[in-house]
Design a protein around this motif. Structure first.
Motif, short mmCIF file in Angstrom:
data_model
loop_
_atom_site.label_atom_id
_atom_site.label_comp_id
_atom_site.label_asym_id
_atom_site.label_seq_id
_atom_site.Cartn_x
_atom_site.Cartn_y
_atom_site.Cartn_z
N CYS A 1 -2.11 -1.73 -6.64
CA CYS A 1 -2.54 -0.62 -5.79
C CYS A 1 -2.30 0.71 -6.50
CB CYS A 1 -1.79 -0.65 -4.46
SG CYS A 1 -2.22 0.69 -3.31
N ALA B 1 -7.04 0.92 0.11
CA ALA B 1 -6.08 0.31 1.03
C ALA B 1 -6.67 -0.94 1.70
CB ALA B 1 -5.66 1.32 2.10
N THR C 1 0.80 3.57 -3.16
CA THR C 1 0.24 4.92 -3.00
C THR C 1 1.17 5.97 -3.59
OG1 THR C 1 -1.00 4.29 -1.01
CG2 THR C 1 -0.54 6.63 -1.33
N ILE D 1 0.84 -1.21 0.00
CA ILE D 1 0.00 0.00 0.00
C ILE D 1 0.87 1.25 0.00
CG2 ILE D 1 -1.66 1.32 1.35
CD1 ILE D 1 -2.79 -1.39 2.32
N VAL E 1 -6.84 -3.75 -0.89
CA VAL E 1 -5.53 -4.37 -1.15
C VAL E 1 -5.14 -5.29 0.01
CG1 VAL E 1 -3.06 -3.91 -1.43
CG2 VAL E 1 -4.74 -2.54 -2.67
#
Length: 220
Positions: free
Chosen positions: A103, A157, A38, A34, A160
């Motif tokens: 992600c 999040a 991100t 994550i 995932v």
């Protein structure tokens, strides 16, 4: 008469510790994926936002592939074809790579939406105050846009984290794989799955509650 040999045994205290260790592995691979995803997703979202048609014709279709193809297929294909190009990765690293890209593909659209949520009037006002492009991006676009799409990011999040269970197909013993192992040995699926669900809840609930607290703080 020879004693009967049994390959099954009931649930034991050590099994709970085994599930706890697997939950830690789930948390580890999720946090890494994550975090990396991100950062990459924000970068890709910025490219999509600034690149407009050029990015839509190049990066956009590539990200669509990772969003559209089932994650389990991506994991299996990457794990089996990576050695061909000289990448001898273990199941953990293979899972981190694919989960991070997956992600990032999801976060990219979220990030682009957040940037588009900041009106041009506000951006022009920031530039009129003497801010450079990067200062405008750092102090205006990302904070305001980030708050607008923060709930969407939390959803990504958590998704995932749950999807990390698919890394078990590569042999990585995370929470779901550990549950399957214990179910095979104990023949107590209801108990094991209940405990696994409780661990998933324990991992996910603090994130959702902290996210809700942040949203209330921003709203006030």
């Amino acid at each position: 008469m020879e004693p009967t040999i049994s390959f099954f045994s009931g649930f034991q205290l050590n099994d709970l510790w085994f599930l706890a260790e697997a939950a830690w592995k789930t948390l580890l691979i999720s946090v890494l994926s994550i975090s990396i995803g991100t950062v990459l997703g924000i970068f890709f979202g910025w490219i999509l936002y600034e690149g407009r048609w050029t990015a839509a014709l190049t990066l956009g279709p590539l990200l669509d592939v990772f969003r559209s193809v089932p994650l389990i297929i991506q994991l299996v294909l990457f794990y089996n074809f990576a050695p061909i190009i000289g990448l001898n990765l273990d199941p953990f690293l293979s899972g981190v790579v694919i989960l991070s890209i997956y992600c990032a593909a999801l976060v990219a659209n979220v990030a682009r939406g957040g940037m588009e949520a900041v009106g041009n009037t506000m951006r022009r006002a920031a530039r009129s105050l003497g801010m450079s492009y990067w200062q405008d991006l750092r102090y205006v676009v990302l904070p305001i846009g980030g708050r607008a799409v923060f709930p969407s990011w939390v959803g990504v999040a958590l998704g995932v984290m749950k999807d990390s269970a698919l890394v078990s197909v590569l042999g990585y013993i995370e929470l779901l794989k550990a549950s399957q192992i214990l179910i095979t040995r104990t023949q107590e699926p209801l108990l094991i799955l209940t405990l696994a669900g409780a661990f998933y809840f324990a991992l996910s609930y603090p994130i959702s509650r902290y996210a809700a607290t942040l949203e209330k703080r921003w709203a006030s």
